[in-house]
Design an enzyme around this catalytic site. Sequence first.
Site, PDB file in Angstrom:
ATOM      1  N   GLU A 160      74.646  78.211 108.888  1.00  0.00           N
ATOM      2  CA  GLU A 160      75.172  79.308 108.079  1.00  0.00           C
ATOM      3  C   GLU A 160      76.047  78.757 106.963  1.00  0.00           C
ATOM      4  O   GLU A 160      77.143  78.256 107.205  1.00  0.00           O
ATOM      5  CB  GLU A 160      76.013  80.273 108.923  1.00  0.00           C
TER       6      GLU A 160
ATOM      7  N   HIS B 195      75.499  90.588 110.703  1.00  0.00           N
ATOM      8  CA  HIS B 195      76.691  91.313 111.141  1.00  0.00           C
ATOM      9  C   HIS B 195      77.866  91.185 110.171  1.00  0.00           C
ATOM     10  O   HIS B 195      78.938  91.693 110.451  1.00  0.00           O
ATOM     11  CB  HIS B 195      77.099  90.793 112.524  1.00  0.00           C
ATOM     12  N   ASP B 196      77.655  90.463 109.066  1.00  0.00           N
ATOM     13  CA  ASP B 196      78.732  90.277 108.086  1.00  0.00           C
ATOM     14  C   ASP B 196      78.466  90.992 106.766  1.00  0.00           C
ATOM     15  O   ASP B 196      79.308  90.929 105.861  1.00  0.00           O
ATOM     16  CB  ASP B 196      78.898  88.776 107.759  1.00  0.00           C
TER      17      ASP B 196
HETATM   18  C1  GLC Z   1      80.764  83.443 110.204  1.00  0.00           C
HETATM   19  C2  GLC Z   1      80.460  84.627 111.084  1.00  0.00           C
HETATM   20  C3  GLC Z   1      81.528  85.658 110.887  1.00  0.00           C
HETATM   21  C4  GLC Z   1      82.848  85.053 111.303  1.00  0.00           C
HETATM   22  C5  GLC Z   1      83.121  83.759 110.551  1.00  0.00           C
HETATM   23  C6  GLC Z   1      84.221  82.977 111.193  1.00  0.00           C
HETATM   24  O1  GLC Z   1      80.695  83.746 108.860  1.00  0.00           O
HETATM   25  O2  GLC Z   1      79.182  85.112 110.811  1.00  0.00           O
HETATM   26  O3  GLC Z   1      81.274  86.828 111.605  1.00  0.00           O
HETATM   27  O4  GLC Z   1      83.890  85.954 111.043  1.00  0.00           O
HETATM   28  O5  GLC Z   1      82.006  82.897 110.543  1.00  0.00           O
HETATM   29  O6  GLC Z   1      83.783  82.394 112.379  1.00  0.00           O
END
Ligand code: GLC
Length: 545
Positions: free
Chosen positions: A276, A337-338
């Site tokens: 990610e 989910h973000d």
């Molecule tokens: C990533 C997750 C997110 C989380 C962040 C910190 O972006 O997808 O939901 O708040 O990391 O771990």
Amino acid sequence: MKGEVPVPSRDSGNNSWWRQGVIYQVYPRSFQDTNADGIGDLEGIRRRLDHLVSLDVDAIWISPIYSSPMADFGYDVSDHRAIDPIFGTMEDFDRLLDETHRKGLKVILDYVPNHTSDQHPWFIESRASRRNSKRDWYVWRDARADGGPPNNWASEFGGSAWTFDEATGQFYYHAYLAEQPDLNWRNPEVVAAMLDVLRFWFDRGVDGFRVDAIHHLFEDEQLRDDPVNPDWQEGLSPNQRLLRVNSMDQPEVHGAIALMRGVATSYANERLLIGEAYLPIARLMAYYGIALSGFHLPFNFHLISTPWQPKAIAALIDEYEAALPPGGWPNWVLGNHDRSRVATRLGPAQARIAAMLLLTLRGTPTLYQGDEIGMVDVPIPRHRIRDPFATNAPTFGRDPERTPMQWDASPRAGFSPVEPWLPMAADFKRHNAASQFADPRSMLSLYRALIALRHKEAALTLGTYALVQASENVLAYERRHGERRLLIALNFGEGFEELESLSPPAKLLLSTDPTREKEDFARAPKLNPNEGIVAELTPPNRVGR
Ligand code: GLC
């Protein structure tokens, strides 16, 4: 041609499941509650596996299920090797893993290497004293001469990324919440301990990891300030105020990813690593690693942020395809989910076009739970807000896209016997998986048809991609595998559209428009408003450009 470039030895080439498969993200808090606490759990995922089987996805990625104080809903891990009681037990996990495998699906877990919870025993030790053996496991620095934080770095959730620890008189760094201190990946003990976490779950049989927030793993060692973003304006997220040139995406990250990949590759069955990183395409490509020693799939989020116009999307696809390293496999994401849900961003009619785009592009698609039934962002009344991000930036809160799955028309949509942790969508009685399952015109039926077609047609998975038309309202492209040629034509507009260059005959395989009859096109077809089609081009070599 990209597909012909050799791939690393342990990887089973184009036949590897993740190249041809569809990944489905489960946000476990909101999937299915079975113990009446209003929060989803592992047993809930197990009981709903048949939904995923009927959708015919190939893998589930489950957001974090580890022990956590839940300051960031599981992305603040306090024990990487234990299941949080909210989600169940290790027995529940093993049972879910086993049953998912028996049903022919892979299981991908979330790995959060950048930070831990401030309640993790490592951090509790680290903050105990400056001389503690784990002090250097986190990023501690002295205050500036004026007593302020070491530099201007900002948390992703707003405010300074540094929190002062009274007891030991230093600041610690956190890219996210103060409850999520950053691990120091320059310390070899941290690296060893975190790689062991991967082994722990691989040994249990998980098929891969989605690696969280990887672009934050390293920061500039000299702590140079981030420059101010000259384009920032009111209305943009607070985390865009600075250009994070020094606080993220540092070159050392690629060495750490290569070590993770080394662990994944050491297992007999190839284990998948997805990264990610929200980065521009050119920077993202480095996350495939030198000679593909990095992630199999660095998540490509650009469909989420690119303007929803045929020319812009065509340009994005071209830029992305051209930037891929030799042998690098593409992937596409519409939501998670973000981010605000796709059906809210684009509206219900274009969400169907987006589904067809996602499932006919070259590259592994990842679906977010609920998007397959067209769920929309749910407005959250002030007193029900849960996401800590919303405290600093109310309009950027992520609760609206995290509301419970709408399974059926029973109370609380069949999600839970009690009031759920986030409100249910008001229209769940009409809008749910059970009613859509039976309705051939529904979003769920469209997703099922698209995934079935993708699994049937090698042209859609392994085939080449070529742009055919990008006009004001129409995006059309061809996917080709050997002699097999498929045309995908998507109408982004509200009017009827002619296809510029399709010569007959072509046979319709699938339309997003439930009113369209299956027919052979006697001439170049018109697209209905908001319609997308997949058509078979026969015989080959008859299509003009
Ligand atoms: C990533 C997750 C997110 C989380 C962040 C910190 O972006 O997808 O939901 O708040 O990391 O771990």
